[in-house]
Scaffold this motif. Structure first.
Motif, PDB file in Angstrom:
ATOM      1  N   SER A 179       0.862  -1.183   0.000  1.00  0.00           N
ATOM      2  CA  SER A 179       0.000   0.000   0.000  1.00  0.00           C
ATOM      3  C   SER A 179       0.895   1.228   0.000  1.00  0.00           C
ATOM      4  O   SER A 179       2.113   1.130   0.119  1.00  0.00           O
ATOM      5  CB  SER A 179      -0.940  -0.008   1.212  1.00  0.00           C
ATOM      6  N   TYR A 180       0.298   2.378  -0.146  1.00  0.00           N
ATOM      7  CA  TYR A 180       1.057   3.629  -0.182  1.00  0.00           C
ATOM      8  C   TYR A 180       0.420   4.623   0.779  1.00  0.00           C
ATOM      9  O   TYR A 180      -0.794   4.769   0.804  1.00  0.00           O
ATOM     10  CB  TYR A 180       1.067   4.218  -1.595  1.00  0.00           C
ATOM     11  N   THR A 181       1.247   5.281   1.572  1.00  0.00           N
ATOM     12  CA  THR A 181       0.761   6.339   2.451  1.00  0.00           C
ATOM     13  C   THR A 181       1.551   7.602   2.167  1.00  0.00           C
ATOM     14  O   THR A 181       2.737   7.541   1.829  1.00  0.00           O
ATOM     15  CB  THR A 181       0.917   5.970   3.942  1.00  0.00           C
ATOM     16  N   VAL A 182       0.913   8.731   2.289  1.00  0.00           N
ATOM     17  CA  VAL A 182       1.574  10.006   2.047  1.00  0.00           C
ATOM     18  C   VAL A 182       2.692  10.216   3.072  1.00  0.00           C
ATOM     19  O   VAL A 182       3.771  10.699   2.744  1.00  0.00           O
ATOM     20  CB  VAL A 182       0.549  11.158   2.109  1.00  0.00           C
ATOM     21  N   GLU A 183       2.446   9.793   4.288  1.00  0.00           N
ATOM     22  CA  GLU A 183       3.407  10.017   5.373  1.00  0.00           C
ATOM     23  C   GLU A 183       4.687   9.194   5.230  1.00  0.00           C
ATOM     24  O   GLU A 183       5.780   9.694   5.441  1.00  0.00           O
ATOM     25  CB  GLU A 183       2.732   9.693   6.709  1.00  0.00           C
ATOM     26  N   TYR A 184       4.552   7.907   4.846  1.00  0.00           N
ATOM     27  CA  TYR A 184       5.717   7.019   4.827  1.00  0.00           C
ATOM     28  C   TYR A 184       6.086   6.480   3.454  1.00  0.00           C
ATOM     29  O   TYR A 184       7.122   5.861   3.283  1.00  0.00           O
ATOM     30  CB  TYR A 184       5.478   5.828   5.763  1.00  0.00           C
ATOM     31  N   GLY A 185       5.228   6.619   2.476  1.00  0.00           N
ATOM     32  CA  GLY A 185       5.505   6.048   1.159  1.00  0.00           C
ATOM     33  C   GLY A 185       5.003   4.616   1.098  1.00  0.00           C
ATOM     34  O   GLY A 185       3.941   4.300   1.618  1.00  0.00           O
ATOM     35  N   CYS A 186       5.789   3.734   0.518  1.00  0.00           N
ATOM     36  CA  CYS A 186       5.364   2.345   0.359  1.00  0.00           C
ATOM     37  C   CYS A 186       5.480   1.591   1.674  1.00  0.00           C
ATOM     38  O   CYS A 186       6.453   1.736   2.405  1.00  0.00           O
ATOM     39  CB  CYS A 186       6.215   1.643  -0.690  1.00  0.00           C
ATOM     40  N   GLU A 187       4.464   0.789   1.933  1.00  0.00           N
ATOM     41  CA  GLU A 187       4.518  -0.084   3.098  1.00  0.00           C
ATOM     42  C   GLU A 187       3.690  -1.332   2.828  1.00  0.00           C
ATOM     43  O   GLU A 187       2.764  -1.314   2.025  1.00  0.00           O
ATOM     44  CB  GLU A 187       4.052   0.619   4.370  1.00  0.00           C
ATOM     45  N   TYR A 188       4.094  -2.403   3.475  1.00  0.00           N
ATOM     46  CA  TYR A 188       3.345  -3.647   3.392  1.00  0.00           C
ATOM     47  C   TYR A 188       2.524  -3.772   4.669  1.00  0.00           C
ATOM     48  O   TYR A 188       3.059  -3.742   5.757  1.00  0.00           O
ATOM     49  CB  TYR A 188       4.288  -4.848   3.244  1.00  0.00           C
ATOM     50  N   ARG A 189       1.208  -3.907   4.508  1.00  0.00           N
ATOM     51  CA  ARG A 189       0.299  -4.036   5.647  1.00  0.00           C
ATOM     52  C   ARG A 189      -0.195  -5.466   5.744  1.00  0.00           C
ATOM     53  O   ARG A 189      -0.520  -6.086   4.742  1.00  0.00           O
ATOM     54  CB  ARG A 189      -0.896  -3.096   5.515  1.00  0.00           C
ATOM     55  N   LEU A 190      -0.262  -5.969   6.968  1.00  0.00           N
ATOM     56  CA  LEU A 190      -0.734  -7.322   7.219  1.00  0.00           C
ATOM     57  C   LEU A 190      -2.151  -7.482   6.692  1.00  0.00           C
ATOM     58  O   LEU A 190      -3.023  -6.654   6.969  1.00  0.00           O
ATOM     59  CB  LEU A 190      -0.707  -7.633   8.712  1.00  0.00           C
ATOM     60  N   ARG A 191      -2.379  -8.513   5.890  1.00  0.00           N
ATOM     61  CA  ARG A 191      -3.727  -8.815   5.382  1.00  0.00           C
ATOM     62  C   ARG A 191      -4.503  -9.473   6.519  1.00  0.00           C
ATOM     63  O   ARG A 191      -4.081 -10.475   7.078  1.00  0.00           O
ATOM     64  CB  ARG A 191      -3.661  -9.764   4.197  1.00  0.00           C
ATOM     65  N   VAL A 192      -5.634  -8.904   6.834  1.00  0.00           N
ATOM     66  CA  VAL A 192      -6.467  -9.446   7.892  1.00  0.00           C
ATOM     67  C   VAL A 192      -7.487 -10.385   7.256  1.00  0.00           C
ATOM     68  O   VAL A 192      -8.235  -9.991   6.368  1.00  0.00           O
ATOM     69  CB  VAL A 192      -7.183  -8.315   8.666  1.00  0.00           C
ATOM     70  N   VAL A 193      -7.484 -11.619   7.723  1.00  0.00           N
ATOM     71  CA  VAL A 193      -8.416 -12.614   7.211  1.00  0.00           C
ATOM     72  C   VAL A 193      -9.533 -12.784   8.230  1.00  0.00           C
ATOM     73  O   VAL A 193      -9.277 -13.102   9.388  1.00  0.00           O
ATOM     74  CB  VAL A 193      -7.702 -13.971   6.978  1.00  0.00           C
ATOM     75  N   GLU A 194     -10.750 -12.515   7.784  1.00  0.00           N
ATOM     76  CA  GLU A 194     -11.889 -12.671   8.682  1.00  0.00           C
ATOM     77  C   GLU A 194     -12.288 -14.131   8.741  1.00  0.00           C
ATOM     78  O   GLU A 194     -12.363 -14.807   7.726  1.00  0.00           O
ATOM     79  CB  GLU A 194     -13.064 -11.826   8.187  1.00  0.00           C
ATOM     80  N   THR A 195     -12.557 -14.605   9.945  1.00  0.00           N
ATOM     81  CA  THR A 195     -12.995 -15.975  10.126  1.00  0.00           C
ATOM     82  C   THR A 195     -14.513 -16.011  10.243  1.00  0.00           C
ATOM     83  O   THR A 195     -15.160 -14.988  10.461  1.00  0.00           O
ATOM     84  CB  THR A 195     -12.367 -16.585  11.390  1.00  0.00           C
ATOM     85  N   GLU A 196     -15.059 -17.195  10.149  1.00  0.00           N
ATOM     86  CA  GLU A 196     -16.515 -17.341  10.277  1.00  0.00           C
ATOM     87  C   GLU A 196     -16.971 -16.905  11.652  1.00  0.00           C
ATOM     88  O   GLU A 196     -18.042 -16.317  11.794  1.00  0.00           O
ATOM     89  CB  GLU A 196     -16.910 -18.791  10.021  1.00  0.00           C
TER      90      GLU A 196
END
Length: 72
Positions: A50-67
């Motif tokens: 993802s990209y943020t104005v404050e930090y530039g490129c970053e990898y964010r943890l994908r949150v997987v929703e469970t049942e």
């Protein structure tokens, strides 16, 4: 002199990690998979670019929703 390519990791076991490359890659990876082996079952974490104005490129943890979370 070119600026280094810096990527931060947000969330999960890599939270706070910063990787620096000498230059911007031609095609940055859209996801990064981190596999944790610790003598038990392997644990897989997926990070999305993802990209943020404050930090530039970053990898964010994908949150997987469970049942269970969906039922609450």
């Amino acid at each position: 002199m070119s600026q280094p390519y810096v990527v931060r990791y947000v969330g999960g076991p890599l939270d706070g990690r910063v990787d620096s490359l000498p230059s911007t890659p031609d095609a940055p990876k859209q996801t990064v998979t981190y596999v944790h082996l610790h003598g038990g079952p392997k644990i897989v974490h997926v990070y999305e670019l993802s990209y943020t104005v404050e930090y530039g490129c970053e990898y964010r943890l994908r949150v997987v929703e469970t049942e269970e979370a969906e039922e609450a």
